[in-house]
Motif scaffolding. Structure first.
Motif, PDB file in Angstrom:
ATOM      1  N   THR A 181      18.755  69.103  56.669  1.00 44.19           N
ATOM      2  CA  THR A 181      19.120  68.925  55.259  1.00 44.19           C
ATOM      3  C   THR A 181      18.573  67.584  54.790  1.00 44.19           C
ATOM      4  O   THR A 181      18.672  66.574  55.490  1.00 44.19           O
ATOM      5  N   GLY A 182      17.991  67.560  53.597  1.00 44.96           N
ATOM      6  CA  GLY A 182      17.360  66.321  53.145  1.00 44.96           C
ATOM      7  C   GLY A 182      17.931  65.821  51.825  1.00 44.96           C
ATOM      8  O   GLY A 182      18.556  66.571  51.088  1.00 44.96           O
ATOM      9  N   VAL A 183      17.717  64.536  51.563  1.00 46.25           N
ATOM     10  CA  VAL A 183      17.004  63.573  52.405  1.00 46.25           C
ATOM     11  C   VAL A 183      17.952  62.433  52.763  1.00 46.25           C
ATOM     12  O   VAL A 183      18.882  62.146  52.014  1.00 46.25           O
ATOM     13  N   SER A 213       4.499  47.816  54.620  1.00 51.51           N
ATOM     14  CA  SER A 213       3.101  48.197  54.359  1.00 51.51           C
ATOM     15  C   SER A 213       2.996  49.621  53.826  1.00 51.51           C
ATOM     16  O   SER A 213       1.970  50.002  53.247  1.00 51.51           O
ATOM     17  N   ASP A 214       4.050  50.425  54.014  1.00 51.77           N
ATOM     18  CA  ASP A 214       4.059  51.790  53.490  1.00 51.77           C
ATOM     19  C   ASP A 214       4.390  51.834  52.004  1.00 51.77           C
ATOM     20  O   ASP A 214       4.213  52.873  51.356  1.00 51.77           O
ATOM     21  N   TYR A 215       4.924  50.747  51.477  1.00 49.89           N
ATOM     22  CA  TYR A 215       5.266  50.715  50.048  1.00 49.89           C
ATOM     23  C   TYR A 215       4.862  49.361  49.447  1.00 49.89           C
ATOM     24  O   TYR A 215       5.687  48.575  49.033  1.00 49.89           O
ATOM     25  N   PRO A 216       3.579  49.088  49.403  1.00 50.44           N
ATOM     26  CA  PRO A 216       3.125  47.786  48.899  1.00 50.44           C
ATOM     27  C   PRO A 216       3.571  47.561  47.456  1.00 50.44           C
ATOM     28  O   PRO A 216       3.731  48.485  46.673  1.00 50.44           O
ATOM     29  N   GLY A 217       3.757  46.295  47.133  1.00 48.59           N
ATOM     30  CA  GLY A 217       4.202  45.931  45.792  1.00 48.59           C
ATOM     31  C   GLY A 217       5.113  44.736  45.873  1.00 48.59           C
ATOM     32  O   GLY A 217       5.066  43.953  46.825  1.00 48.59           O
ATOM     33  N   ASN A 218       5.995  44.578  44.892  1.00 50.21           N
ATOM     34  CA  ASN A 218       6.931  43.456  44.918  1.00 50.21           C
ATOM     35  C   ASN A 218       8.037  43.711  45.937  1.00 50.21           C
ATOM     36  O   ASN A 218       8.119  44.816  46.503  1.00 50.21           O
ATOM     37  N   PRO A 219       8.905  42.745  46.213  1.00 50.97           N
ATOM     38  CA  PRO A 219       9.923  42.915  47.254  1.00 50.97           C
ATOM     39  C   PRO A 219      10.890  44.076  47.032  1.00 50.97           C
ATOM     40  O   PRO A 219      11.569  44.498  47.966  1.00 50.97           O
ATOM     41  N   LEU A 220      10.950  44.609  45.811  1.00 55.27           N
ATOM     42  CA  LEU A 220      11.853  45.716  45.525  1.00 55.27           C
ATOM     43  C   LEU A 220      11.148  47.070  45.575  1.00 55.27           C
ATOM     44  O   LEU A 220      11.755  48.095  45.237  1.00 55.27           O
ATOM     45  N   ALA A 221       9.914  47.106  46.018  1.00 52.98           N
ATOM     46  CA  ALA A 221       9.156  48.357  46.023  1.00 52.98           C
ATOM     47  C   ALA A 221       9.776  49.415  46.932  1.00 52.98           C
ATOM     48  O   ALA A 221       9.606  50.612  46.707  1.00 52.98           O
ATOM     49  N   GLY A 222      10.511  48.983  47.951  1.00 51.00           N
ATOM     50  CA  GLY A 222      11.177  49.939  48.833  1.00 51.00           C
ATOM     51  C   GLY A 222      12.223  50.770  48.098  1.00 51.00           C
ATOM     52  O   GLY A 222      12.465  51.928  48.446  1.00 51.00           O
ATOM     53  N   ILE A 223      12.839  50.179  47.086  1.00 52.96           N
ATOM     54  CA  ILE A 223      13.808  50.916  46.274  1.00 52.96           C
ATOM     55  C   ILE A 223      13.100  52.049  45.547  1.00 52.96           C
ATOM     56  O   ILE A 223      13.600  53.186  45.492  1.00 52.96           O
ATOM     57  N   ASP A 224      11.937  51.768  44.978  1.00 57.85           N
ATOM     58  CA  ASP A 224      11.167  52.810  44.297  1.00 57.85           C
ATOM     59  C   ASP A 224      10.764  53.911  45.268  1.00 57.85           C
ATOM     60  O   ASP A 224      10.758  55.097  44.922  1.00 57.85           O
ATOM     61  N   PHE A 225      10.422  53.521  46.497  1.00 59.37           N
ATOM     62  CA  PHE A 225      10.056  54.490  47.533  1.00 59.37           C
ATOM     63  C   PHE A 225      11.240  55.412  47.818  1.00 59.37           C
ATOM     64  O   PHE A 225      11.096  56.645  47.851  1.00 59.37           O
ATOM     65  N   GLN A 226      12.420  54.841  48.033  1.00 61.30           N
ATOM     66  CA  GLN A 226      13.626  55.642  48.288  1.00 61.30           C
ATOM     67  C   GLN A 226      13.938  56.549  47.101  1.00 61.30           C
ATOM     68  O   GLN A 226      14.219  57.745  47.261  1.00 61.30           O
ATOM     69  N   ARG A 227      13.931  55.954  45.913  1.00 64.89           N
ATOM     70  CA  ARG A 227      14.315  56.700  44.709  1.00 64.89           C
ATOM     71  C   ARG A 227      13.401  57.899  44.478  1.00 64.89           C
ATOM     72  O   ARG A 227      13.864  58.980  44.093  1.00 64.89           O
ATOM     73  N   ALA A 228      12.111  57.736  44.716  1.00 58.96           N
ATOM     74  CA  ALA A 228      11.173  58.843  44.524  1.00 58.96           C
ATOM     75  C   ALA A 228      11.502  60.005  45.460  1.00 58.96           C
ATOM     76  O   ALA A 228      11.458  61.182  45.060  1.00 58.96           O
ATOM     77  N   LEU A 229      11.860  59.697  46.706  1.00 56.67           N
ATOM     78  CA  LEU A 229      12.234  60.751  47.657  1.00 56.67           C
ATOM     79  C   LEU A 229      13.520  61.439  47.224  1.00 56.67           C
ATOM     80  O   LEU A 229      13.651  62.673  47.329  1.00 56.67           O
ATOM     81  N   GLU A 230      14.486  60.677  46.751  1.00 50.45           N
ATOM     82  CA  GLU A 230      15.770  61.241  46.332  1.00 50.45           C
ATOM     83  C   GLU A 230      15.619  62.151  45.119  1.00 50.45           C
ATOM     84  O   GLU A 230      16.244  63.215  45.034  1.00 50.45           O
ATOM     85  N   ARG A 231      14.785  61.747  44.168  1.00 47.45           N
ATOM     86  CA  ARG A 231      14.576  62.563  42.966  1.00 47.45           C
ATOM     87  C   ARG A 231      13.773  63.815  43.295  1.00 47.45           C
ATOM     88  O   ARG A 231      14.005  64.885  42.722  1.00 47.45           O
TER      89      ARG A 231
END
Length: 538
Positions: free
Chosen positions: A473-475, A376-394
């Motif tokens: 140290t992040g993330v 529910s924190d990253y609504p969208g298609n089943p791969l939306a969690g990848i976009d969530f992770q990637r945004a934090l990493e970038r």
């Protein structure tokens, strides 16, 4: 033999104390006792002034059967179970189809080994390099900031667990003793004998490298084939039945039995599978920071005057806090006497992880402190969690200076909401390096709020946890896969026959041991299916 559980002895007990405890538990004399074997040894350090060793013992006496009958209703006295591994199948003499295993981490390693031991001569594909070449690439990234996106902490022989603390314990239910099979194979391949009996066994990176090489050699000797730098870029599916895989160079390998043990960071492969209509669901995962303390602080808090006892070694911890917001914050992948390492597999991203050698002798202790994330924190298609992770990493890449250094902040400053200007008594272990900044910009506000609430609570459990100079140290984003490739009771994808999702990348494991156990289960399911298909075609 007779198995005795929960035998408690003081930390510095002698052999006679153990013998006396056995005689007392069974109400027998020394003449009745033939032998004592330590099956498991752990410790209870909740009272650091009186640390107790907790044993599970296998005992041989002159009259085992009558004693087992006598103690039939005693929960701590049972017959020793048969924990030997029994193969469920044997490959047909005229094997017509070789199974394929994609990925050569702990899951693929054991799936490939068990298939080879049963005579199925598996073809194993890994996108990365063999472990020693992979180690050179990984250390090259840490020292020179040169990232090889196909050979790094995440990709290559041995999987992500190779560059870790090498923990070999799990909370998964294991009634068939698959874990024993895993540990036995590891010891046969060079792991220390003690992993068979200590309650929290670990190996460490350098020993894992040698062990992985030995297992690879065994698979090849049994007729298996292992290909490195063999990324799978496509799958062939005919009427909901998988029929083969397409490699990056265009080669097609045909098989109707394919294990998918790709690990939690194969994001491009997840996308390819989703585009190929393989059923995938989003699942929870966690994100946060690595926290470093002097190992001496953790040792003193956990062991008191018993610091330095060789049985106890370097102290670890496991912490969890349920926040007012409903979020949970917990420690993850705690590495005593280790280092924080760069674990990126994509360009322009910063990812942290923890690693220890077998000795656990480095100055700092480190652990991930992470917050639970729900779909529910990253609504969208089943791969939306990848976009969530990637945004934090970038974002972390930019906060660290856009050169693969990691953003960092002292705990005291983090709790006060002020930027750190200089490091204190805790020197960062992260390579390539760190840039001090304000980590409140590195994660969503709800994560920052939860971690700020949790650290003082953890300090009440581990004195010194909120040390001003402790370093964040992040993330940390790769705690687990953000997706689950659903499978049925037959271990096959629920909509793609012959595809066997397995291990961490498919959402069915969380660590070296649980991934390896899942690899064995999948290998068994593949073998039984191959034999059934063979019998029908005969």
């Amino acid at each position: 033999m007779i198995r005795l559980t929960n035998i408690q002895l003081v930390l510095d007990h002698d052999d006679q104390a153990m013998t006396s405890a056995v005689l007392d538990r069974l109400s027998i004399t020394a003449d009745d006792l033939v032998s004592i074997h330590v099956h498991k040894r752990g410790y209870d350090a909740r009272k650091k002034t009186n640390i107790m060793l907790i044993y599970t013992l296998d005992v041989e006496t002159t009259h085992n059967e009558s004693l087992i009958e006598k103690f039939a209703k005693h929960q701590l006295v049972k017959a020793t179970p048969d924990m030997s591994y029994q193969f469920v199948a044997k490959a047909p003499a005229d094997l017509q189809e070789r199974p394929v295993v994609i990925g050569f981490g702990p899951c693929g390693l054991l799936a490939g080994l068990v298939l080879a031991q049963m005579g199925y001569k598996p073809i194993i594909l890994d996108r990365g390099k063999e472990v020693r070449e992979r180690t050179k690439d990984t250390f090259g990234f840490w020292r020179k900031k040169i990232l090889n996106t196909e050979s790094n902490v995440q990709f290559g022989e041995g999987g992500a667990g190779t560059f870790s603390d090498g923990k070999l314990y799990s909370q998964v239910k294991d009634p068939n003793h698959y874990g024993r099979k895993v540990l036995t194979e590891f010891v046969a391949s060079g792991a220390p004998d003690e992993i068979m009996f200590v309650s929290k066994p670990h190996i460490g990176t350098f020993r894992l490298v040698t062990m992985v090489e030995q297992i690879r050699a065994k698979i090849i000797e049994l007729g298996g084939e292992i290909r490195f730098s063999a990324r799978v870029d496509g799958v062939q599916i005919d009427n909901s039945q998988i029929t083969g895989v397409v490699l990056a160079d265009g080669e097609v390998i045909h098989s109707r039995h394919i294990a998918l043990a790709i690990g939690h960071s194969a994001r491009d492969t997840f996308q390819m599978l989703y585009d190929s209509k393989v059923y995938i669901e989003a699942k929870p995962f966690s994100v946060g920071f690595r926290i470093e303390h002097p190992q001496s602080v953790i040792d003193k808090a956990r062991f008191g005057k018993n610091v330095g006892n060789p049985i106890l070694g370097a102290a670890d911890y496991k912490l969890v806090h349920h926040c007012k917001s409903g979020r949970s914050v917990y420690s993850f992948c705690m590495c005593p006497g280790g280092t924080v390492v760069a674990a990126a597999s994509e360009e322009h991203g910063v990812v942290t992880n923890g690693m220890s050698q077998y000795s656990r002798a480095e100055r700092n202790a480190n652990s991930a402190i992470v917050v639970g994330i729900d779909p529910s924190d990253y609504p969208g298609n089943p791969l939306a969690g990848i976009d969530f992770q990637r945004a934090l990493e970038r974002n972390a890449y930019v906060l660290g200076g856009s050169n693969y250094d990691a953003p960092a902040q002292k705990v005291g400053n983090f709790l006060k909401g002020t930027s750190s200007e200089t490091v204190g008594s805790v020197e960062p272990s992260f390579q390539p390096g760190v840039k001090l900044t304000d980590l409140s910009k590195a994660l969503p506000d709800f994560c920052i709020e939860a971690i700020r609430e949790a650290i003082p609570v953890f300090n009440r459990k581990i004195k010194g946890f909120a040390l001003e100079d402790a370093l964040l140290t992040g993330v940390e984003t790769r705690t687990s896969a953000p997706i689950c490739i659903k499978r049925g009771k037959d271990f096959q994808s629920i909509n793609t026959q012959g595809l066997y999702p397995a291990g961490e990348g498919a959402g069915y494991a969380g660590g070296i041991l649980s991934a390896a156990i899942d690899g064995i289960k999948v290998a068994e399911a593949m073998a039984l299916s191959i034999n059934t298909r063979h019998e029908k075609s005969a």
